[in-house]
Design a protein around this motif. Structure first.
Motif, short mmCIF file in Angstrom:
data_model
loop_
_atom_site.label_atom_id
_atom_site.label_comp_id
_atom_site.label_asym_id
_atom_site.label_seq_id
_atom_site.Cartn_x
_atom_site.Cartn_y
_atom_site.Cartn_z
N PRO A 6 73.27 97.51 43.88
CA PRO A 6 72.49 96.37 43.39
C PRO A 6 72.86 95.04 44.05
CG PRO A 6 73.21 97.74 41.55
CD PRO A 6 73.91 98.25 42.76
N PHE A 7 74.17 94.80 44.29
CA PHE A 7 74.61 93.51 44.82
C PHE A 7 75.61 93.70 45.96
CE2 PHE A 7 73.71 92.66 40.30
CZ PHE A 7 72.86 91.57 40.40
N LEU A 8 75.56 92.78 46.93
CA LEU A 8 76.57 92.70 47.98
C LEU A 8 76.93 91.23 48.21
CD1 LEU A 8 75.23 95.23 50.63
CD2 LEU A 8 77.38 95.43 49.37
N GLN A 9 78.24 90.96 48.29
CA GLN A 9 78.70 89.61 48.59
C GLN A 9 79.13 89.54 50.05
OE1 GLN A 9 82.03 88.20 46.27
NE2 GLN A 9 82.05 86.20 47.26
N LEU A 10 78.63 88.53 50.77
CA LEU A 10 79.00 88.34 52.17
C LEU A 10 80.33 87.59 52.26
CD1 LEU A 10 76.01 89.17 52.38
CD2 LEU A 10 75.79 87.57 54.28
N PRO A 11 81.10 87.80 53.33
CA PRO A 11 82.46 87.24 53.41
C PRO A 11 82.50 85.79 53.90
CG PRO A 11 82.05 88.58 55.33
CD PRO A 11 80.82 88.70 54.47
N VAL A 12 81.68 84.94 53.28
CA VAL A 12 81.67 83.51 53.62
C VAL A 12 81.61 82.70 52.33
CG1 VAL A 12 80.71 83.65 55.95
CG2 VAL A 12 79.17 83.68 53.98
N THR A 121 76.27 76.02 39.08
CA THR A 121 76.20 77.16 38.18
C THR A 121 77.36 77.14 37.21
OG1 THR A 121 75.87 79.57 38.09
CG2 THR A 121 77.49 78.75 39.68
N THR A 122 77.35 78.03 36.25
CA THR A 122 78.42 78.16 35.27
C THR A 122 78.66 79.65 35.01
OG1 THR A 122 76.96 78.20 33.33
CG2 THR A 122 77.66 76.01 34.15
N PRO A 123 79.78 80.00 34.37
CA PRO A 123 80.03 81.41 34.05
C PRO A 123 79.03 82.02 33.09
CG PRO A 123 82.07 80.15 33.99
CD PRO A 123 80.96 79.15 34.11
N SER A 124 78.20 81.20 32.43
CA SER A 124 77.24 81.73 31.47
C SER A 124 75.94 82.21 32.12
CB SER A 124 76.92 80.68 30.41
OG SER A 124 76.36 79.52 31.00
N VAL A 125 75.83 82.08 33.45
CA VAL A 125 74.64 82.55 34.16
C VAL A 125 74.88 83.99 34.58
CG1 VAL A 125 73.13 82.24 36.15
CG2 VAL A 125 74.08 80.24 34.97
N ARG A 126 73.99 84.88 34.17
CA ARG A 126 74.14 86.31 34.46
C ARG A 126 72.94 86.79 35.28
NH1 ARG A 126 78.99 86.91 34.22
NH2 ARG A 126 78.62 89.16 34.38
N PHE A 127 73.23 87.40 36.42
CA PHE A 127 72.20 87.97 37.28
C PHE A 127 72.26 89.48 37.10
CE2 PHE A 127 69.80 86.76 41.28
CZ PHE A 127 69.10 87.95 41.38
N GLN A 128 71.16 90.06 36.64
CA GLN A 128 71.09 91.50 36.39
C GLN A 128 70.14 92.15 37.39
OE1 GLN A 128 69.71 91.51 32.35
NE2 GLN A 128 71.72 91.03 31.48
N CYS A 129 70.57 93.27 37.95
CA CYS A 129 69.76 94.01 38.92
C CYS A 129 70.02 95.50 38.74
CB CYS A 129 70.10 93.57 40.35
SG CYS A 129 69.16 94.42 41.62
N GLY A 130 68.97 96.25 38.36
CA GLY A 130 69.18 97.66 38.07
C GLY A 130 70.26 97.82 37.01
N GLU A 131 71.26 98.62 37.32
CA GLU A 131 72.37 98.82 36.39
C GLU A 131 73.50 97.83 36.59
OE1 GLU A 131 73.21 101.22 40.09
OE2 GLU A 131 71.47 100.63 38.89
N GLY A 132 73.37 96.91 37.55
CA GLY A 132 74.45 95.97 37.86
C GLY A 132 74.23 94.60 37.25
N GLU A 133 75.32 93.86 37.10
CA GLU A 133 75.27 92.48 36.60
C GLU A 133 76.42 91.70 37.20
OE1 GLU A 133 74.38 91.46 32.38
OE2 GLU A 133 76.36 90.52 32.40
N VAL A 134 76.15 90.47 37.68
CA VAL A 134 77.20 89.62 38.24
C VAL A 134 76.98 88.18 37.81
CG1 VAL A 134 77.59 91.06 40.28
CG2 VAL A 134 75.96 89.16 40.39
N ASN A 135 78.06 87.43 37.87
CA ASN A 135 77.99 85.98 37.84
C ASN A 135 78.34 85.50 39.25
OD1 ASN A 135 80.02 83.32 37.40
ND2 ASN A 135 77.99 83.19 36.49
N ARG A 151 66.56 90.41 36.79
CA ARG A 151 66.30 89.22 35.97
C ARG A 151 67.53 88.33 36.01
NH1 ARG A 151 67.59 90.69 29.75
NH2 ARG A 151 66.21 88.94 29.35
N VAL A 152 67.35 87.06 35.60
CA VAL A 152 68.46 86.11 35.53
C VAL A 152 68.43 85.45 34.17
CG1 VAL A 152 69.58 84.11 36.58
CG2 VAL A 152 68.22 85.65 38.01
#
Length: 313
Positions: A6-12, A121-135, A151-152
């Motif tokens: 669902p999510f990938l973080q780039l190394p920057v 942003t703040t820690p209360s913002v949740r990004f949901q994608c498929g079965e995954g969720e990240v802040n 959804r966000v």
């Protein structure tokens, strides 16, 4: 674009404060609501067709808007990712608001990744994608699987602002993506590189899309979309006949392409072929087949192939 996760973080990492200062200096007149409802979603266009700040078009020559030209560090952020850029915007979400669950099914997103760089942003913002969720933390850089339902939720009272840009990739971008990681535990080798505002004053240079929709879709692209969507369809006894019908359609399309390519005199025959496969698919019950992301198979086939195979006037 469909991803393995669902999510990938780039190394920057980027200087969120510097980005926020540029955004604040742009002023409120460029922001406008993203939907017909006053639901707390608004956007500020940065790269659009022809650089028109009021354009939401997904095809044509992409150019910076006046707002982006006022933001040299935002331009540097995009330049540093080494990609060819399509549409880019700032996306603002008020406190206690949400981006409703949806799938990006348009042809434009079939092969484009959506890059998110949180600015405010703040820690209360949740990004949901498929079965995954990240802040996504301020200054980080993420991509996600737009083919999954997402959804966000902004469950706090503070406004969230992200830089959101679409890309087909690029040489340096693919190198960064090879080092990307999904959320979770990171080893000692995970050390994202900080890219702060440039001190030399050099103007960033961006690669921008000029060609992003076919006049007439090539048979190779057409087949690739068909194979992808058949692979995404849920098991159903009607899939076999539908697959055979689409194979015949692709072969006939290839024959016309060999004769006409994208020349205008071939358009009536292309259009007749499209009308014929639509009728055949309706008769075979393709409208009752669902893909794995819960959207209809025929709906997706229309968005990726049938509505895009010949450019609309």
């Amino acid at each position: 674009m469909k991803l393995q996760v669902p999510f990938l973080q780039l190394p920057v990492l980027f200087d969120a404060q510097a980005m926020a200062e540029e955004v604040a200096a742009v002023g409120p007149r460029w922001w406008r609501g993203r939907t017909q409802r006053d639901d707390g979603n608004s956007a500020l266009t940065l790269i659009t067709t022809g650089g028109d700040p009021d354009s939401d078009a997904l095809d044509g020559q992409m150019r910076p808007t006046p707002a982006l030209q006022q933001c040299p560090y935002l331009m540097q952020v995009l330049e540093s990712l080494g990609a060819t850029w399509g549409r880019a915007r700032l996306m603002r979400l008020n406190g206690q608001a949400e981006v409703r669950a949806h799938v990006d099914i348009n042809y434009y997103w079939r092969e484009r990744m959506r890059v998110h760089v949180p600015i405010v942003t703040t820690p209360s913002v949740r990004f949901q994608c498929g079965e995954g969720e990240v802040n996504m933390a301020a200054g980080e850089c993420w991509i996600f699987d737009t083919w999954r339902r997402h959804r966000v939720l902004n469950q706090g009272n503070d406004t969230r602002i992200h830089l959101v840009a679409d890309t087909v990739g690029g040489e340096r971008f693919w190198d960064l993506l090879a080092q990307a990681r999904p959320p979770g535990m990171r080893g000692p080798e995970w050390q994202p590189r900080l890219i702060g505002p440039r001190a030399d004053g050099a103007a960033p240079q961006l690669d921008l899309e000029n060609f992003n929709a076919p006049a007439v879709m090539s048979p190779w692209e057409l087949r690739e979309h068909i194979v992808f969507l058949l692979g995404e369809a849920v098991p159903d006894p009607r899939i076999g006949p539908i697959q055979q019908a689409l194979l015949r359609f692709a072969r006939r399309w290839h024959a016309l392409w060999a004769a006409y390519g994208d020349r205008g005199e071939g358009l009536p025959r292309y259009q007749r072929l499209l009308a014929g496969i639509r009728a055949e698919l309706d008769a075979l019950g393709a409208g009752q087949i669902g893909p794995k992301n819960e959207l209809g198979f025929l709906h997706a086939l229309g968005a990726h192939v049938l509505d895009m195979a010949v450019a609309q006037p």
